[in-house]
Design a protein around this motif. Structure first.
Motif, PDB file in Angstrom:
ATOM      1  N   MET A  72       0.851  -1.194   0.000  1.00 12.84           N
ATOM      2  CA  MET A  72       0.000   0.000   0.000  1.00 12.84           C
ATOM      3  C   MET A  72       0.887   1.243   0.000  1.00 12.84           C
ATOM      4  O   MET A  72       1.752   1.389   0.853  1.00 12.84           O
ATOM      5  CB  MET A  72      -0.855  -0.068   1.280  1.00 12.84           C
ATOM      6  CG  MET A  72      -1.977   0.954   1.356  1.00 12.84           C
ATOM      7  SD  MET A  72      -2.940   1.073  -0.127  1.00 12.84           S
ATOM      8  CE  MET A  72      -3.303   2.800  -0.153  1.00 12.84           C
ATOM      9  N   SER A  73       0.707   2.113  -0.961  1.00 15.30           N
ATOM     10  CA  SER A  73       1.613   3.267  -1.002  1.00 15.30           C
ATOM     11  C   SER A  73       1.108   4.354  -0.066  1.00 15.30           C
ATOM     12  O   SER A  73      -0.084   4.600   0.059  1.00 15.30           O
ATOM     13  CB  SER A  73       1.710   3.817  -2.419  1.00 15.30           C
ATOM     14  OG  SER A  73       0.545   4.525  -2.722  1.00 15.30           O
ATOM     15  N   TYR A  74       2.032   4.979   0.631  1.00 10.85           N
ATOM     16  CA  TYR A  74       1.697   5.962   1.650  1.00 10.85           C
ATOM     17  C   TYR A  74       1.931   7.371   1.111  1.00 10.85           C
ATOM     18  O   TYR A  74       1.067   8.234   1.183  1.00 10.85           O
ATOM     19  CB  TYR A  74       2.576   5.696   2.868  1.00 10.85           C
ATOM     20  CG  TYR A  74       2.164   6.459   4.090  1.00 10.85           C
ATOM     21  CD1 TYR A  74       0.899   6.289   4.640  1.00 10.85           C
ATOM     22  CD2 TYR A  74       3.051   7.342   4.711  1.00 10.85           C
ATOM     23  CE1 TYR A  74       0.519   6.986   5.765  1.00 10.85           C
ATOM     24  CE2 TYR A  74       2.683   8.036   5.851  1.00 10.85           C
ATOM     25  CZ  TYR A  74       1.415   7.857   6.373  1.00 10.85           C
ATOM     26  OH  TYR A  74       1.044   8.535   7.495  1.00 10.85           O
ATOM     27  N   THR A  88       2.563   9.382  -2.320  1.00 18.77           N
ATOM     28  CA  THR A  88       2.475   9.246  -3.764  1.00 18.77           C
ATOM     29  C   THR A  88       2.903  10.538  -4.437  1.00 18.77           C
ATOM     30  O   THR A  88       2.311  11.586  -4.203  1.00 18.77           O
ATOM     31  CB  THR A  88       1.031   8.940  -4.202  1.00 18.77           C
ATOM     32  OG1 THR A  88       0.499   7.969  -3.320  1.00 18.77           O
ATOM     33  CG2 THR A  88       0.990   8.429  -5.625  1.00 18.77           C
ATOM     34  N   ASP A 116       3.113  12.168  -8.021  1.00 20.78           N
ATOM     35  CA  ASP A 116       2.563  11.859  -9.328  1.00 20.78           C
ATOM     36  C   ASP A 116       3.031  12.859 -10.379  1.00 20.78           C
ATOM     37  O   ASP A 116       2.520  13.976 -10.445  1.00 20.78           O
ATOM     38  CB  ASP A 116       1.030  11.853  -9.221  1.00 20.78           C
ATOM     39  CG  ASP A 116       0.397  11.395 -10.528  1.00 20.78           C
ATOM     40  OD1 ASP A 116       1.111  10.782 -11.351  1.00 20.78           O
ATOM     41  OD2 ASP A 116      -0.798  11.680 -10.715  1.00 20.78           O
ATOM     42  N   THR A 121       6.328   6.148  -5.525  1.00 21.11           N
ATOM     43  CA  THR A 121       5.440   5.732  -4.437  1.00 21.11           C
ATOM     44  C   THR A 121       6.296   5.146  -3.338  1.00 21.11           C
ATOM     45  O   THR A 121       7.271   4.439  -3.606  1.00 21.11           O
ATOM     46  CB  THR A 121       4.419   4.660  -4.886  1.00 21.11           C
ATOM     47  OG1 THR A 121       5.149   3.550  -5.392  1.00 21.11           O
ATOM     48  CG2 THR A 121       3.484   5.186  -5.939  1.00 21.11           C
ATOM     49  N   LYS A 140       4.539   2.963   3.736  1.00 21.69           N
ATOM     50  CA  LYS A 140       4.564   3.506   5.092  1.00 21.69           C
ATOM     51  C   LYS A 140       5.747   2.911   5.860  1.00 21.69           C
ATOM     52  O   LYS A 140       6.024   1.722   5.770  1.00 21.69           O
ATOM     53  CB  LYS A 140       3.266   3.149   5.809  1.00 21.69           C
ATOM     54  CG  LYS A 140       3.168   3.815   7.145  1.00 21.69           C
ATOM     55  CD  LYS A 140       1.779   3.752   7.710  1.00 21.69           C
ATOM     56  CE  LYS A 140       1.790   4.560   8.991  1.00 21.69           C
ATOM     57  NZ  LYS A 140       0.536   4.865   9.534  1.00 21.69           N
ATOM     58  N   ARG A 200       0.753  13.451  -2.636  1.00 23.50           N
ATOM     59  CA  ARG A 200      -0.260  13.145  -1.625  1.00 23.50           C
ATOM     60  C   ARG A 200       0.337  12.271  -0.544  1.00 23.50           C
ATOM     61  O   ARG A 200       1.121  11.355  -0.835  1.00 23.50           O
ATOM     62  CB  ARG A 200      -1.431  12.388  -2.258  1.00 23.50           C
ATOM     63  CG  ARG A 200      -2.270  13.241  -3.167  1.00 23.50           C
ATOM     64  CD  ARG A 200      -3.167  12.370  -4.029  1.00 23.50           C
ATOM     65  NE  ARG A 200      -3.759  13.177  -5.097  1.00 23.50           N
ATOM     66  CZ  ARG A 200      -4.899  13.838  -4.956  1.00 23.50           C
ATOM     67  NH1 ARG A 200      -5.555  13.780  -3.820  1.00 23.50           N
ATOM     68  NH2 ARG A 200      -5.378  14.573  -5.950  1.00 23.50           N
ATOM     69  N   ASP A 251      -0.857   9.684   2.294  1.00 21.85           N
ATOM     70  CA  ASP A 251      -1.975   8.887   2.789  1.00 21.85           C
ATOM     71  C   ASP A 251      -3.284   9.276   2.088  1.00 21.85           C
ATOM     72  O   ASP A 251      -4.339   9.336   2.719  1.00 21.85           O
ATOM     73  CB  ASP A 251      -2.109   9.085   4.319  1.00 21.85           C
ATOM     74  CG  ASP A 251      -2.816   7.889   4.966  1.00 21.85           C
ATOM     75  OD1 ASP A 251      -3.004   6.869   4.268  1.00 21.85           O
ATOM     76  OD2 ASP A 251      -3.166   7.987   6.150  1.00 21.85           O
ATOM     77  N   GLY A 252      -3.186   9.574   0.808  1.00 20.39           N
ATOM     78  CA  GLY A 252      -4.376   9.863   0.026  1.00 20.39           C
ATOM     79  C   GLY A 252      -4.993  11.230   0.247  1.00 20.39           C
ATOM     80  O   GLY A 252      -5.975  11.587  -0.406  1.00 20.39           O
ATOM     81  N   ALA A 253      -4.412  12.037   1.170  1.00 25.40           N
ATOM     82  CA  ALA A 253      -4.977  13.367   1.443  1.00 25.40           C
ATOM     83  C   ALA A 253      -4.720  14.295   0.261  1.00 25.40           C
ATOM     84  O   ALA A 253      -3.781  14.082  -0.500  1.00 25.40           O
ATOM     85  CB  ALA A 253      -4.351  13.940   2.706  1.00 25.40           C
TER      86      ALA A 253
END
Lengths: 256, 256
Positions: free
Chosen positions: A1-3, A5, A7, A25, A28, A61, A63-65
């Motif tokens: 799971m990438s923490y 990113t 892009d 990527t 965690k 990003r 944690d997807g924020a």
């Protein structure tokens, strides 16, 4: 799971490209070293991770924020210099790690203040600075100041810790001791760390991954025409630590 | 050794005065040191026949009050505008040029305007001191704020600090010692404006008294006041210096 990113970011100043096509990527808890010649954009990349600057294109990003607009509590940072507040005592510096983000006036009062001081003293005990709790940072050696700076950054409980040549100004002996200190802190916290360094060996010793920044395209008539990107992404956790010369060779397979 | 230059100046004065007085015992230009001492004693102890007040202390009190309010006002304005200009780029873009031009107006040219606008009372004198010193303080303070390393501001942001907290916990503590330093430097001009304002239109104050007794060639009174003003200015400067050292032990000593 990438923490973390990254892009496809591009960054240019006044139309002059510094970074181009950087994608990445990171898991965690990973420790990522960033190396490269000076002027190859590694510090720019760290400022982008820090959200001190925003990229011309692409986004970062955690944690997807959504991408951050300015530096905040989710990113901790330690610079080579000026990382602690010279007008606060050692203990106050650590408390600031909590109070700046958690109280309206940046200061604790009463019971909260006593509890924070208690916690700060415990931390200082652990990092070997308890005897300096009420001294001002000017009285500390360079290594002690950086230890305090790292502890201060971690007190705010960031999601990632960014280190910009944190040991660049220290003498070799102190530097080795700081490596052990940093590895220990990391073991304890499981923090995701990015560290910019110009010392390859340091990068390989501490990092799980080593990113090499360089300019893949080079026009001898116009050296500033192209930006830098990640040219090598090395796994440093295999037993064989490559010697500083190795990254020129092909990526994999140079070592048994 | 510290006292040597003072003793030398006194000796030269005593000799010069003696030469003149031996030629003409009624000479008023260089009164003998003993005469000055007698006059000084009379000034500090004998009440005025008409009002019953000791004019020397009345003059001192009213002058110091004008000076304190004027300089205090200037320091408050200097700190707040300096902080705003130094911390916020938008305010800097709007105000920095304006303050730069404003600081070029010779304050004494504004004195007639102040007298016309505010009358001959206290306000015009205090305003002259404040107007004379404030632009320098604003420019110096904004420069000092800009000199705070960017790392410190970013570090505070990563600990979660808002702009307010950065201002009150990082920027203000770091420039307060500089404010005291700047106020010390501006005490000279502040006295100049005070004496100028009092000399032109006043009915009390050290400047008023000096320019009043000038008409009677009362050198003994003038010299007493000059020595007293010098002593007051020196005490203020020294007090501010010690205050700064006591309040901000981290800032190091001032040297001067």
């Amino acid at each position: 799971m990438s923490y973390v990113t990254v892009d496809d970011i591009h960054q240019s100043y006044d139309g002059r490209p510094i970074l181009e096509r950087v994608s990445l990527t990171v898991e965690k808890g990973a420790f990522v070293s960033i190396v490269g010649a000076s002027g190859c954009g590694k510090s720019t990349f760290l400022r982008l991770l820090l959200a001190q600057e925003r990229p011309t294109r692409g986004d970062i990003r955690i944690d997807g924020a959504p991408p951050a607009q300015e530096p905040g509590r989710e990113r901790g940072v330690v610079f080579q210099k000026y990382s602690v507040f010279l007008h606060m005592t050692v203990c106050e510096n650590l408390i600031a790690g909590e109070s700046f983000g958690e109280s309206r006036w940046g200061r604790f009062f009463g019971a909260k203040k006593r509890a924070a001081r208690e916690r700060a003293l415990q931390t200082l005990e652990r990092i070997g600075l308890a005897h300096m709790a009420d001294a001002y940072p000017a009285a500390l050696s360079g290594g002690m100041q950086q230890r305090l700076a790292i502890a201060q950054a971690l007190t705010a409980r960031p999601r990632v810790l960014l280190l910009d040549e944190p040991f660049g100004a220290l003498d070799p002996g102190t530097r080795i001791a700081m490596h052990d200190f940093l590895l220990e802190m990391r073991q304890e916290t499981g923090m995701t760390v990015f560290m910019v360094t110009h010392d390859l060996q340091e990068g390989f010793k501490l990092g799980d991954r080593v990113l090499v920044f360089d300019k893949p395209r080079w026009d001898p008539h116009e050296p500033e025409a192209y930006g830098a990107t990640i040219t090598y992404d090395l796994d440093a956790r295999r037993d064989n630590v490559p010697t500083p010369a190795a990254p020129d060779a092909s990526l994999e397979g140079t070592h048994p | 050794m510290l006292l040597l230059p003072f003793v030398a100046v006194l000796a030269i004065y005593a000799i010069a005065s003696d030469i003149r007085l031996s030629e003409n015992p009624r000479d008023k230009l260089l009164p003998a040191p003993t005469t000055i001492l007698e006059t000084a004693q009379r000034l500090v102890s004998e009440p005025d026949r008409r009002s019953g007040e000791i004019l020397f202390w009345k003059d001192t009190a009213i002058s110091l009050q004008r000076l304190a309010i004027g300089v205090g006002l200037a320091a408050a304005l200097g700190l707040s505008f300096g902080l705003a200009i130094g911390l916020f780029p938008h305010i800097r873009a709007t105000l920095a040029g304006f303050v730069a031009v404003l600081s070029m107006i010779p304050p004494l040219t504004l004195l007639p305007i102040l007298f016309i606008a505010f009358g001959l009372g206290e306000i015009s004198k205090i305003a002259l001191i404040a107007i004379g010193v404030t632009p320098f303080l604003i420019r110096d303070m904004s420069q000092r704020v800009l000199e705070i390393p960017a790392e410190q501001i970013v570090k505070a942001q990563t600990l979660g600090a808002s702009s307010l907290i950065i201002a009150i916990r990082v920027a203000i503590p770091q420039i307060l010692p500089r404010l005291i330093q700047a106020v010390r430097l501006s005490l000279g001009p502040a006295w100049l404006f005070l004496i100028a304002a009092e000399a032109i239109a006043s009915d009390a104050g050290v400047g008023y008294r000096i320019f009043l007794v000038r008409r009677f060639l009362a050198m003994d009174v003038i010299l007493t006041y000059v020595v007293w003003i010098t002593a007051l200015a020196f005490i203020m400067d020294y007090t501010l210096k010690r205050l700064s050292e006591g309040l901000f032990p981290w800032a190091g000593k001032d040297g001067l």
